[in-house]
Scaffold this active site. Structure first.
Site, short mmCIF file in Angstrom:
data_model
loop_
_atom_site.label_atom_id
_atom_site.label_comp_id
_atom_site.label_asym_id
_atom_site.label_seq_id
_atom_site.Cartn_x
_atom_site.Cartn_y
_atom_site.Cartn_z
CG HIS A 98 -2.03 -1.04 1.06
ND1 HIS A 98 -3.18 -0.80 0.36
CD2 HIS A 98 -2.09 -2.32 1.49
CE1 HIS A 98 -3.94 -1.90 0.38
NE2 HIS A 98 -3.30 -2.82 1.05
NE ARG A 147 12.52 7.29 -18.05
CZ ARG A 147 11.90 7.19 -19.22
NH1 ARG A 147 12.44 6.47 -20.18
NH2 ARG A 147 10.75 7.81 -19.43
CB ILE A 171 -10.15 -11.28 -9.71
CG1 ILE A 171 -11.23 -12.14 -10.37
CG2 ILE A 171 -10.65 -9.86 -9.46
CD1 ILE A 171 -12.40 -12.46 -9.60
CG HIS A 172 -6.87 -9.31 -6.16
ND1 HIS A 172 -8.02 -10.01 -5.94
CD2 HIS A 172 -6.89 -8.24 -5.34
CE1 HIS A 172 -8.71 -9.39 -4.98
NE2 HIS A 172 -8.05 -8.31 -4.62
CG ASP A 209 -6.10 -9.56 0.56
OD1 ASP A 209 -6.18 -9.32 1.78
OD2 ASP A 209 -6.18 -8.67 -0.30
CB SER A 211 -12.37 -4.47 -0.96
OG SER A 211 -13.57 -5.08 -1.39
#
Length: 409
Positions: free
Chosen positions: A211, A243, A271-272, A294, A329
């Site tokens: 995150h 870069r 999906i993720h 998750d 989520s």
């Protein structure tokens, strides 16, 4: 041949007619178990002159180490980030239900929450062995609140924190206690994060980067200070750029201290992460890949609205979004589903797929001498699977704790 009971009165169980995952390959040999540990049959025969008290015919199953899920936010209607009066019964329910998906140990994960939630919930999480009651608890994974506002994902912005004057003291005040904490996910670009990473690492807590909008040099610096994990690679971080590849660049960085390995979590639910991205990561750094679910409270439940900490999320098939948005989520995929999808998407060997959910998370947590392998003297936490990698039975400490009804001995 009579058993030699001078060493131990405990029964010796011999699992026959199976292929055991050992030393990175499936080997056709028997598995011997006593008192919750895997036995060396040579020692048993030659030193003890012992033999099996019970034989179990595995009907040509694969025997693999139990899966270890280091990032699971809840499931089956239970949300680990909600401070409820029956929190303990919730965690018990999840630990029981995930046995059918091959998970024998896990890290209950809390998403970004107000300090009051950590202060209420963390004292109720106790590290414990698995058994018939459910999967073992290895310690909590605290994902946030010391993360980037720009990459907050499904984390509530009003609960995000930065390290102020106290740095590590700020973290302690937020969480209340680190007694049961095993992993902390933070954004390494935050001011004073280096000293926090050092303090956590000193206490044997695994620091994960996630995150975050960190560039590669900030990520490398975090690893030099002790960080060893990346939370759900590609998700909630800067996209790869040639870069400055950002945190993703750690997979092939030449600035990782000698003798250290960076691990990275992947949500292999289709999906993720696009299968092509999964393949890129796996080919770049196969030994660091750790499968995580998750999973959120909606795992195992019907589509509709559920919670993730302070937020309401909506499940639509395998997609989970913050209600009213298209922000992903968490997932509702189970660990066995992730293993099968990973193997299918990458074309990797069965052994590689199974180790990404067992050996690698054990190595990440430094418990590979006990869990994540079927080496002699390690814990007898293992699965019987068919060739399609569907779980047929789950064992913890050598005891059967779950079995597929149709698969009877």
């Amino acid at each position: 041949m009579p058993s030699n009971k001078s060493v131990s009165d405990a029964p010796i169980v011999q699992f026959t007619n199976c292929r055991i995952l050992r030393s990175h390959r499936l080997q056709r040999e028997d598995l011997w178990v006593r008192e919750g540990k895997i036995l060396n049959p040579e020692k048993l025969f030659f030193d003890e002159k012992g033999s099996a008290d019970i034989q179990v015919d595995c009907k040509d199953s694969i025997i693999a180490p139990g899966f270890i899920d280091v990032q699971i936010n809840g499931g089956f209607g239970v949300d680990f980030s909600l401070a409820t009066d029956d929190f303990k019964s919730g965690i018990d329910l999840v630990s029981q239900k995930i046995l059918s998906h091959g998970v024998t140990s896990f890290c209950p994960t809390l998403v970004t929450s107000p300090p009051s939630v950590y202060h209420q919930v963390l004292p109720q999480i106790s590290i414990r062995n698995g058994g018939a009651h459910g999967a073992g608890i290895l310690g909590a994974h605290l994902e946030g609140p010391f993360i980037s506002k720009e990459k907050k994902g499904a984390h509530p912005e009003h609960c995000l924190c930065t390290f102020e004057g106290g740095a590590f003291q700020d973290l302690l005040a937020t969480y209340g206690s680190l007694d049961c904490v095993r992993i902390v996910t933070l954004a390494p670009e935050m001011k004073r994060s280096s000293e926090v990473i050092r303090e956590l690492t000193k206490r044997g807590i695994c620091v994960s980067l996630g995150h975050s909008v960190a560039n590669l040099s900030q990520a490398e610096e975090a690893v030099q200070h002790g960080a060893t994990f990346i939370t759900h690679l590609f998700n909630a971080m800067l996209p790869f750029h040639h870069r400055d590849p950002g945190i993703v660049g750690l997979l092939t960085s030449d600035k990782i201290p000698a003798g250290r390995r960076v691990f990275y979590g992947m949500i292999s639910d289709g999906i993720h992460t696009n299968p092509a991205a999964l393949r890129i990561a796996h080919r770049a750094h196969p030994k660091g890949l750790v499968l995580v679910t998750d999973a959120i409270a909606g795992m195992g439940l019907a589509p509709g609205r559920h919670t993730l900490g302070q937020q309401v999320v909506e499940i639509d098939g395998l997609n989970t979004y913050i209600a009213g948005t298209k922000t992903l989520s968490g997932s509702v995929a189970t660990m066995d589903t992730c293993v099968r999808h990973f193997q299918e998407a990458t074309g990797c060997s069965v052994e590689t797929a199974l180790e990404a959910a067992s050996l690698h998370p054990a190595q990440l947590l430094g418990i590979e001498h006990k869990k994540g392998t079927l080496n002699y003297d390690s814990d007898a936490d293992f699965l019987m699977l068919n060739d399609g990698l569907y779980v047929q039975a789950t064992y913890i400490a050598g005891e059967e704790v779950w079995r597929q009804d149709a698969f009877s001995m």
